[in-house]
Every structure is written in structure tokens, then in C-alpha cells.
Design a protein around this motif. Structure first.
Motif, PDB file in Angstrom:
ATOM      1  N   PRO A 163       0.802  -1.228   0.000  1.00  0.00           N
ATOM      2  CA  PRO A 163       0.000   0.000   0.000  1.00  0.00           C
ATOM      3  C   PRO A 163       0.835   1.279   0.000  1.00  0.00           C
ATOM      4  CG  PRO A 163       0.024  -0.962   2.177  1.00  0.00           C
ATOM      5  CD  PRO A 163       0.780  -1.900   1.302  1.00  0.00           C
ATOM      6  N   VAL A 164       1.424   1.592  -1.123  1.00  0.00           N
ATOM      7  CA  VAL A 164       2.133   2.862  -1.288  1.00  0.00           C
ATOM      8  C   VAL A 164       1.218   3.751  -2.120  1.00  0.00           C
ATOM      9  CG1 VAL A 164       4.118   4.000  -2.320  1.00  0.00           C
ATOM     10  CG2 VAL A 164       4.400   1.799  -1.168  1.00  0.00           C
ATOM     11  N   ALA A 165       0.910   4.964  -1.631  1.00  0.00           N
ATOM     12  CA  ALA A 165      -0.042   5.825  -2.338  1.00  0.00           C
ATOM     13  C   ALA A 165       0.522   6.275  -3.677  1.00  0.00           C
ATOM     14  CB  ALA A 165      -0.365   7.033  -1.478  1.00  0.00           C
ATOM     15  N   ALA A 166      -0.306   6.225  -4.703  1.00  0.00           N
ATOM     16  CA  ALA A 166       0.089   6.706  -6.030  1.00  0.00           C
ATOM     17  C   ALA A 166      -0.043   8.221  -6.072  1.00  0.00           C
ATOM     18  CB  ALA A 166      -0.826   6.077  -7.077  1.00  0.00           C
ATOM     19  N   PRO A 167       0.725   8.909  -6.967  1.00  0.00           N
ATOM     20  CA  PRO A 167       0.527  10.351  -7.115  1.00  0.00           C
ATOM     21  C   PRO A 167      -0.920  10.636  -7.528  1.00  0.00           C
ATOM     22  CG  PRO A 167       2.402   9.577  -8.406  1.00  0.00           C
ATOM     23  CD  PRO A 167       1.714   8.366  -7.875  1.00  0.00           C
ATOM     24  N   VAL A 168      -1.465  11.744  -7.004  1.00  0.00           N
ATOM     25  CA  VAL A 168      -2.896  11.983  -7.197  1.00  0.00           C
ATOM     26  C   VAL A 168      -3.261  12.151  -8.673  1.00  0.00           C
ATOM     27  CG1 VAL A 168      -2.924  14.508  -6.926  1.00  0.00           C
ATOM     28  CG2 VAL A 168      -4.873  13.163  -6.145  1.00  0.00           C
ATOM     29  N   ASP A 169      -2.328  12.680  -9.495  1.00  0.00           N
ATOM     30  CA  ASP A 169      -2.672  12.871 -10.897  1.00  0.00           C
ATOM     31  C   ASP A 169      -2.724  11.557 -11.673  1.00  0.00           C
ATOM     32  OD1 ASP A 169      -0.010  12.473 -10.832  1.00  0.00           O
ATOM     33  OD2 ASP A 169       0.564  14.295 -11.904  1.00  0.00           O
ATOM     34  N   ALA A 208      -4.506  10.499   0.525  1.00  0.00           N
ATOM     35  CA  ALA A 208      -3.133  10.523   1.061  1.00  0.00           C
ATOM     36  C   ALA A 208      -2.189  11.362   0.209  1.00  0.00           C
ATOM     37  CB  ALA A 208      -2.594   9.093   1.164  1.00  0.00           C
ATOM     38  N   ALA A 209      -2.399  11.360  -1.109  1.00  0.00           N
ATOM     39  CA  ALA A 209      -1.410  11.921  -2.038  1.00  0.00           C
ATOM     40  C   ALA A 209      -0.926  13.334  -1.701  1.00  0.00           C
ATOM     41  CB  ALA A 209      -1.956  11.859  -3.463  1.00  0.00           C
ATOM     42  N   ASP A 215       4.403  14.390   1.690  1.00  0.00           N
ATOM     43  CA  ASP A 215       5.634  15.080   2.116  1.00  0.00           C
ATOM     44  C   ASP A 215       5.334  16.224   3.077  1.00  0.00           C
ATOM     45  OD1 ASP A 215       7.182  13.411   0.435  1.00  0.00           O
ATOM     46  OD2 ASP A 215       6.538  14.628  -1.282  1.00  0.00           O
ATOM     47  N   ALA A 216       4.194  16.148   3.759  1.00  0.00           N
ATOM     48  CA  ALA A 216       3.777  17.259   4.627  1.00  0.00           C
ATOM     49  C   ALA A 216       4.214  17.054   6.071  1.00  0.00           C
ATOM     50  CB  ALA A 216       2.262  17.443   4.557  1.00  0.00           C
ATOM     51  N   GLY A 217       4.926  15.979   6.333  1.00  0.00           N
ATOM     52  CA  GLY A 217       5.391  15.736   7.697  1.00  0.00           C
ATOM     53  C   GLY A 217       4.261  15.490   8.680  1.00  0.00           C
ATOM     54  N   VAL A 218       3.192  14.837   8.205  1.00  0.00           N
ATOM     55  CA  VAL A 218       2.056  14.538   9.092  1.00  0.00           C
ATOM     56  C   VAL A 218       2.492  13.529  10.158  1.00  0.00           C
ATOM     57  CG1 VAL A 218      -0.245  13.482   9.184  1.00  0.00           C
ATOM     58  CG2 VAL A 218       0.341  15.028   7.302  1.00  0.00           C
ATOM     59  N   GLU A 219       2.148  13.829  11.420  1.00  0.00           N
ATOM     60  CA  GLU A 219       2.517  12.943  12.530  1.00  0.00           C
ATOM     61  C   GLU A 219       1.314  12.255  13.169  1.00  0.00           C
ATOM     62  OE1 GLU A 219       6.374  14.879  14.551  1.00  0.00           O
ATOM     63  OE2 GLU A 219       4.647  16.231  14.479  1.00  0.00           O
ATOM     64  N   GLY A 248      -3.131  20.534  21.975  1.00  0.00           N
ATOM     65  CA  GLY A 248      -1.680  20.730  21.897  1.00  0.00           C
ATOM     66  C   GLY A 248      -1.099  20.409  20.543  1.00  0.00           C
ATOM     67  N   GLY A 249      -1.961  20.107  19.569  1.00  0.00           N
ATOM     68  CA  GLY A 249      -1.476  19.760  18.229  1.00  0.00           C
ATOM     69  C   GLY A 249      -1.374  20.964  17.316  1.00  0.00           C
ATOM     70  N   LEU A 250      -0.789  20.717  16.151  1.00  0.00           N
ATOM     71  CA  LEU A 250      -0.662  21.761  15.127  1.00  0.00           C
ATOM     72  C   LEU A 250      -1.369  21.234  13.881  1.00  0.00           C
ATOM     73  CD1 LEU A 250       0.929  24.438  14.387  1.00  0.00           C
ATOM     74  CD2 LEU A 250       2.567  22.887  13.312  1.00  0.00           C
ATOM     75  N   THR A 251      -2.462  21.873  13.483  1.00  0.00           N
ATOM     76  CA  THR A 251      -3.184  21.411  12.294  1.00  0.00           C
ATOM     77  C   THR A 251      -2.379  21.750  11.043  1.00  0.00           C
ATOM     78  OG1 THR A 251      -5.292  21.825  13.396  1.00  0.00           O
ATOM     79  CG2 THR A 251      -5.354  21.570  11.000  1.00  0.00           C
ATOM     80  N   VAL A 252      -2.072  20.713  10.232  1.00  0.00           N
ATOM     81  CA  VAL A 252      -1.371  20.996   8.966  1.00  0.00           C
ATOM     82  C   VAL A 252      -2.362  21.153   7.817  1.00  0.00           C
ATOM     83  CG1 VAL A 252       0.794  19.924   9.632  1.00  0.00           C
ATOM     84  CG2 VAL A 252      -0.922  18.557   8.440  1.00  0.00           C
ATOM     85  N   GLY A 253      -3.588  20.685   8.008  1.00  0.00           N
ATOM     86  CA  GLY A 253      -4.599  20.821   6.970  1.00  0.00           C
ATOM     87  C   GLY A 253      -5.715  19.825   7.199  1.00  0.00           C
ATOM     88  N   ALA A 254      -6.615  19.777   6.217  1.00  0.00           N
ATOM     89  CA  ALA A 254      -7.742  18.854   6.318  1.00  0.00           C
ATOM     90  C   ALA A 254      -8.000  18.207   4.965  1.00  0.00           C
ATOM     91  CB  ALA A 254      -8.999  19.593   6.786  1.00  0.00           C
TER      92      ALA A 254
END
Ligand SMILES: O=P(O)(O)OC[C@H]1O[C@H](OP(=O)(O)OP(=O)(O)O)[C@H](O)[C@@H]1O
Ligand SMILES: Nc1ncnc2[nH]cnc12
Length: 195
Positions: free
Chosen positions: A14-20, A65-66, A70-74, A162-168
Motif C-alpha cells: 500500500p504505497v499511495a500513487a501520485p494523485v494525478d 493521502a497523495a 511530504d507534509a510531515g504529518v505525525e 496541543g497539536g498543530l493542524t497541517v490541513g484537512a
């Protein structure tokens, strides 16, 4: 056993493919329109046929996921209840932990909570106190963005935890309802399908 790829991984790894490379729009075929549910005048977008199809569900999670590879999601936070389905699968795909943001009365203390307005009345979201301590970089996930109150409350809760939202990330945006306007402009909000 599926054939191995060039890197020696089984083809099903399960490696995510590029979205395009993903035909995201084709997912519409697995989303049913149900008029007048759960109440008169509402056009309900039912994702259960998509969940039941292994290829469509997998494609949906790849596409969610795409943008975040590389967004450093934790951590991934999923919103009860349909957000749990997509959020937990996405957390596994991004190889990070999953934090459920729950409706009241479901989690034991110690809790942090946020109250928010619905179209009619109010609701609350709760999560375990301190679970994102240290500014954990957090992605919020839900199935549908409608009026935007739920997603905005989730962001506030992540901050209080205490978290930092990177996006949704959401599967469906009902753009006529204008929910995006309630999301902070400076944070990315990615929707797979606009209805
Ligand atoms: O943008 P908003 O207007 O805030 O609405 C979006 C929310 O509405 C739905 O949740 P709901 O509580 O209906 O139910 P669920 O438990 O089936 O996910 C949906 O899953 C989102 O979480
Ligand atoms: N129209 C809709 N269809 C599915 N889920 C929803 N959540 C809020 N509005 C919705």
C-alpha cells in the motif's frame, strides 16, 4: 501472490500513487444520491457503496493521502463517525497514529472538548487530553464538508489538544453550502469531489 515490482515489493504493497495518476472523478460512480434523507429536502451522498468496493475504497484512500505524503504529518484525527472510516485507513497509509474526535459520552476522562453550532442546535467534539501534546503535526479527516462547523470545531479541538493542524482532507465538499469559508484561509483543505 501478486508479482513483485522493480523494488522487490509485492505489487499490492500500500504505497499511495501520485494523485494525478488516480482517476478520482470516477469515484462518483460509487456514491449514491439519496433524496430526502435523513430529512425532507436533504440530498444525502451515500459513500457506503464506495466503501464496499475494494478498488474504489483503495483509490479513495490513495487520493486522500497523495497531497500529504511530504507534509510531515505525525497524526491523523478523524471525526465521528464516518470520518473514522477514512481517517483510520489514511493514518495507516501515511504510517502515523490515529486520534478519534468523538461525540459526547463516548470517551473516558481526562478530556478536552469543543462546542459548536449545527444548522439546528449545538454539538460537541471531545478527545483525550494531551494526546497531541508537543505540537504534533495533525491532519484532520472527514467524509463530508457541508456547512463547515464540524471541521472548524475539529481544528479548534486539535489546537486545544496541543497539536498543530497541517490541513484537512475530505472526500466530498458540498460547495453550495459554503463550508470552506469557515476553515482558516492559511491552512490547506483538500476535497476529492465537489458536489
Ligand atoms: O460541515 P457540517 O455542516 O458541520 O457537516 C458535516 C458533518 O456532517 C456529517 O456528520 P454527522 O454528524 O451527520 O454524522 P455521522 O456520524 O454519520 O458521520 C458528516 O459526516 C460531517 O462530519
Ligand atoms: N448531504 C449530505 N450527505 C451526506 N453526508 C452529509 N453530511 C452533511 N450533509 C450531508
Amino acid at each position: 501472490m501478486p508479482p513483485a515490482d522493480d523494488a522487490g515489493r509485492p505489487a499490492s504493497t500500500p504505497v499511495a500513487a501520485p494523485v494525478d495518476e488516480l482517476d478520482v472523478d470516477a469515484l462518483r460512480a460509487w456514491i449514491l444520491d439519496v433524496p430526502n434523507f435523513p430529512s425532507a429536502g436533504v440530498l444525502f451522498r451515500d459513500v457506503t457503496p464506495m466503501l464496499a468496493d475494494a478498488e474504489a475504497f483503495g483509490r479513495c484512500i490513495d487520493a486522500l493521502a497523495a497531497p500529504w505524503q511530504d507534509a510531515g504529518v505525525e497524526a491523523v484525527c478523524g471525526i465521528e463517525s464516518r470520518g473514522f472510516i477514512f481517517g483510520a485507513a489514511l493514518a495507516r497509509r501515511l504510517e502515523v497514529g490515529f486520534v478519534p474526535l468523538r461525540k459526547p459520552g463516548k470517551l473516558p476522562p481526562p478530556l478536552v472538548e469543543v462546542e459548536y453550532a449545527l444548522e439546528y442546535g449545538r454539538d460537541r467534539l471531545q478527545a483525550r487530553s494531551g494526546i497531541l501534546d508537543g505540537g504534533l503535526r495533525t491532519l484532520i479527516v472527514d467524509d463530508v464538508l457541508a456547512t463547515g462547523g464540524t471541521l472548524a470545531a475539529a481544528h479548534e479541538l486539535v489546537t486545544r489538544l496541543g497539536g498543530l493542524t497541517v490541513g484537512a482532507g475530505v472526500v466530498i465538499e458540498l460547495s453550495a453550502l459554503g463550508g470552506r469559508a469557515r476553515w482558516p484561509r492559511e491552512l490547506p483543505l483538500r476535497a476529492l469531489l465537489d458536489y
